[in-house]
Motif scaffolding. Sequence first.
Motif, PDB file in Angstrom:
ATOM      1  N   PHE A  30      32.997 -31.541 -89.659  1.00  0.00           N
ATOM      2  CA  PHE A  30      34.045 -30.528 -89.496  1.00  0.00           C
ATOM      3  C   PHE A  30      35.429 -31.175 -89.605  1.00  0.00           C
ATOM      4  O   PHE A  30      35.648 -32.297 -89.144  1.00  0.00           O
ATOM      5  N   HIS A  32      39.384 -30.032 -88.778  1.00  0.00           N
ATOM      6  CA  HIS A  32      40.290 -29.053 -88.192  1.00  0.00           C
ATOM      7  C   HIS A  32      41.651 -29.716 -88.063  1.00  0.00           C
ATOM      8  O   HIS A  32      41.779 -30.731 -87.388  1.00  0.00           O
ATOM      9  N   SER A  37      39.298 -30.511 -82.859  1.00  0.00           N
ATOM     10  CA  SER A  37      38.152 -29.940 -83.566  1.00  0.00           C
ATOM     11  C   SER A  37      36.940 -29.846 -82.656  1.00  0.00           C
ATOM     12  O   SER A  37      36.234 -28.848 -82.631  1.00  0.00           O
ATOM     13  N   SER A  40      37.351 -26.996 -80.072  1.00  0.00           N
ATOM     14  CA  SER A  40      37.609 -25.656 -80.581  1.00  0.00           C
ATOM     15  C   SER A  40      36.383 -24.764 -80.352  1.00  0.00           C
ATOM     16  O   SER A  40      35.295 -25.070 -80.842  1.00  0.00           O
ATOM     17  N   ASN A  43      34.879 -23.650 -83.761  1.00  0.00           N
ATOM     18  CA  ASN A  43      34.128 -24.698 -84.433  1.00  0.00           C
ATOM     19  C   ASN A  43      32.788 -24.956 -83.750  1.00  0.00           C
ATOM     20  O   ASN A  43      31.761 -25.156 -84.409  1.00  0.00           O
ATOM     21  N   LEU A  59      31.704 -33.010 -85.067  1.00  0.00           N
ATOM     22  CA  LEU A  59      33.025 -32.465 -84.788  1.00  0.00           C
ATOM     23  C   LEU A  59      33.862 -33.583 -84.185  1.00  0.00           C
ATOM     24  O   LEU A  59      33.477 -34.176 -83.178  1.00  0.00           O
ATOM     25  N   ASP A  61      38.164 -35.144 -83.695  1.00  0.00           N
ATOM     26  CA  ASP A  61      39.590 -34.860 -83.809  1.00  0.00           C
ATOM     27  C   ASP A  61      40.197 -35.715 -84.917  1.00  0.00           C
ATOM     28  O   ASP A  61      40.087 -36.945 -84.893  1.00  0.00           O
ATOM     29  N   GLY A 106      35.833 -27.145 -93.457  1.00  0.00           N
ATOM     30  CA  GLY A 106      37.241 -27.266 -93.112  1.00  0.00           C
ATOM     31  C   GLY A 106      37.845 -25.947 -92.691  1.00  0.00           C
ATOM     32  O   GLY A 106      37.559 -24.905 -93.286  1.00  0.00           O
ATOM     33  N   ALA A 107      38.682 -26.005 -91.651  1.00  0.00           N
ATOM     34  CA  ALA A 107      39.390 -24.813 -91.189  1.00  0.00           C
ATOM     35  C   ALA A 107      40.889 -25.066 -91.236  1.00  0.00           C
ATOM     36  O   ALA A 107      41.348 -26.176 -90.955  1.00  0.00           O
ATOM     37  N   SER A 108      41.647 -24.044 -91.614  1.00  0.00           N
ATOM     38  CA  SER A 108      43.101 -24.126 -91.701  1.00  0.00           C
ATOM     39  C   SER A 108      43.502 -25.297 -92.603  1.00  0.00           C
ATOM     40  O   SER A 108      42.955 -25.447 -93.689  1.00  0.00           O
ATOM     41  N   GLY A 110      42.691 -28.252 -92.281  1.00  0.00           N
ATOM     42  CA  GLY A 110      41.506 -29.097 -92.427  1.00  0.00           C
ATOM     43  C   GLY A 110      40.733 -28.782 -93.694  1.00  0.00           C
ATOM     44  O   GLY A 110      40.010 -29.644 -94.214  1.00  0.00           O
TER      45      GLY A 110
END
Length: 427
Positions: A30, A32, A37, A40, A43, A59, A61, A106-108, A110
């Motif tokens: 992951f 983020h 991350s 979250s 996540n 996951l 950071d 990936g989120a945002s 990320g």
Amino acid sequence: MTPVAEIILGRESLPGLLATPPDPRGVVIFAHGSGSSRLSPRNRLVAEGLNAAGYATLLFDLLTEEEARDRRNVFDIALLSSRLAEAVDWARGDDRLFALPFGLFGASTGAAAAIVAAVERRADVSAVVSRGGRPDLAEERIGALNAPILFIVGGDDAEVLALNRSAQGICRVWSELKVVPGATHLFEEPGALEQVIAAATKWFDRHLQPRPVQFEDRESAGRILARALVRRAPRDPVVYALPRGGVPVAAPVARALGAPLDLILARKIGTPGNPELALGAAVDGERPDIVVNHDIAAALGLSEQAIGKLATREFAEIERRRKTYLGDAPPIPARGRAAILVDDGVATGASMEAALRAVRRRDPDRVILAVPVAAPDSLDRLAALADEVICLAQPWSFQGVGQFYRNFHQLDDDEVKRALAEFSSRR
């Protein structure tokens, strides 16, 4: 519940959570960009859904707490992607994950980091999923992406939806856009994240296919094997390598454990008139041992005295080799210790079987068989002779140990001596 381990990644010692279900089908890392991350809730919910589908998840950071306080770092895609690439490298060297296909989620911001990392680690990353992502921040690299990518966007997240449509338009690989009706940027609406989990799972099911097991060389295989052994922390270990091929595998293991490294030299004892038929094996050690195939000995009517006479020549060769590698240094005792036997792989297992039987008679506290790769049927037979077996891969299509190494060159005596020299002070 899927077991979760806390890990530390990279030069910045970034904290992470590794969840590994039994027999994972792949691993999803992951990314983020903002906040933590691993903490979250969104996540973690997606990760739990992937775990339930049989995927390991990592996951972690991408930023330290101090870095995260500077908002500019959240948009520093070069920084975020370099951290993600470090995570891919770490996973490639971890005994639990190295043989699995890798996916990125990936989120945002990320998501942009995931695209760049997938380009930079194209040999490792098989698929990418972007949730509410900002792929526009990696626009210059999207055209070089060779991993299939799924864009998931909320139907009510109009600005990000437009950015994702534009990004998909410049993709040269297989891509899809999944729009979750009524969802906003954070997918907080009832049922929205469940749709994300279902879409991501389907994407990884399609694109994370098993990949062939192949180590770079014996030393890199040993480093991966060492991680598995360090985690088990055997008490008072001594590492025994089967030369020549087992020595460069065993060296990183002994180094990681702070253990002495010795050799177990075994030679096949052929039957009279048919030297290829193994009557048994001669094995060196604190006292030389003969491991006998009693069925063959009985069928040929050979006495212990006759077998001992046949073994004499093999013991002479063993002694010659030991002096070549170790000079006059005596064998390291196994009594009361964790004896770890290491080779570069197991095909038929004949030499390893002789070594295991011989070491067992030296009264160790525990016998551990540790190899990077083995034929499953041979390993099943050897498992009965050890207290614990650590094997990184057991491929069913097994033609020979060398097929699982990119570099499997024939070692010479000088290479073995150089590897052993490092451990001379630990004897």
